[in-house]
Design a protein around this motif. Structure first.
Motif: not given
Length: 351
Positions: A119-122, A127-133, A200-204, A217-219
């Motif tokens: 939880x502290x890390x998440x 809020x990052x995506x893909x390779x950055x996460x 997973x399929x489409x965040x937007x 995502x945090x859950x």
């Protein structure tokens, strides 16, 4: 039909319990060790598949959560005498010196602490995506390992912990595996699981339908870390000794290999792959040793088993690009429908 499926599922669990009872009394320590590792890697694979496969988050921090669970469970189950003997360079911190808990409580606390760390890390990273996460979670995993390496009076630093009670047995590992399976299947089939898949399929599109991306995502991240901590605790009490070097990136890679081979987003695939990979790596050790067939003798080549195993994995990935199961799941209805299928008439369809 539903009643039939429930009866068949309960029957399979009963058969599994009967097998565990037989294996616990008849198998040698090596065979039981492999079975324990298979069950533990099922737990770890399911926990990572929830994050990476079902929610679509590219997380590489699993080894860190396993380390938290393993160290917490070990420290809470070790006796004061074994702690005093292990921490000989610097005494253990006073609050931990005389605390000894039952294995179940220590395992549960290990999972909860892993979830809290997640939880502290998440909170800042999800809020990052893909390779950055992936880079961020991998970095936090390494930070956890470095912290454990340098906290001499809590984790015994680079020396690690020894004389950990061997509480993990077939009943604990397979029982926890069944519990994890039940929880994961129930979660994935719930409204939360549908929200995970939508993200997973489409965040937007998921956000436009009213799904709170950050909350879900945090859950997913926290629940996955909880079971990773449970798996780490079982692993530590199975091996009897742990150190920070055990929880490097290669451990995360091994779990990632299981879910990719089985199928990202498939519980059934993860279970099958965990047993295939874990037992396969062990039984292919024969390739590293000399093989005498009587009329001819093959000299063993160190590392040959990894070459053969990697080749087999490449073949599987080439022919099953989405893994062994893809996103498919085993079901009793599908099982019986497969055997009840009728081939097409020789005269053609509909004639």
């Amino acid at each position: 039909m539903k009643k039939r499926n429930i009866i068949l599922t309960i029957s399979c669990i009963a058969l599994l319990a009967l097998f565990i009872w037989y294996a616990d009394g008849s198998f040698d320590s090596y065979q039981k060790r492999i079975l324990n590792l298979c069950a533990i890697y099922v737990i770890l694979g399911l926990s990572m598949n929830l994050i990476n496969g079902f929610t679509g988050l590219f997380s590489l921090g699993h080894a860190g959560f396993m380390a938290v669970g393993a160290y917490t469970t070990a420290l809470l189950t070790m006796t004061p005498e074994s702690k005093a003997a292990t921490f000989f360079l610097e005494p253990i911190a006073a609050p931990l010196a005389n605390i000894t808990m039952p294995f179940f409580m220590a395992l549960l606390l290990g999972g909860l602490l892993s979830a809290f760390v997640a939880f502290l890390i998440g909170a800042p990273t999800l809020r990052l995506k893909g390779d950055y996460l992936a880079i961020a979670t991998l970095g936090f995993s390494e930070i956890i390992r470095i912290i454990f390496t340098n906290t001499q009076n809590i984790t015994n630093g680079p020396l690690g912990l020894k004389s950990i009670p061997n509480f993990t047995n077939l009943w604990w590992s397979f029982g926890t595996m069944i519990f994890t399976l039940v929880v994961m299947i129930a979660l994935i089939n719930s409204s939360y699981g549908k929200a995970f898949k939508a993200i997973r399929e489409d965040e937007i599109a998921a956000e436009s339908m009213g799904i709170n991306l950050f909350q879900h995502k945090v859950m997913s991240f926290v629940i996955g870390a909880f079971f990773a901590g449970i798996g780490g605790g079982l692993l530590g009490n199975l091996l009897g000794a742990i150190n920070p070097m055990m929880f490097r990136f290669i451990l995360t890679f091994n779990v990632l290999l299981i879910i990719v081979l089985g199928g990202m987003g498939s519980v059934t695939g993860t279970v099958i792959s965990a047993f295939v990979v874990t037992s396969g790596l062990e039984y292919l050790r024969v390739l590293d040793e000399s093989i005498n067939l009587g009329f001819i003798k093959f000299e063993g080549i160190a590392g040959l088993r990894m070459v053969v195993f990697s080749t087999l994995l490449m073949i599987v990935v080439i022919f099953f690009r989405n893994g062994l199961m893809g996103t498919k799941e085993f079901g009793w209805d599908k099982f019986f429908n497969f055997f009840n299928r009728r081939p097409f008439s020789k005269k053609g369809v509909g004639q």
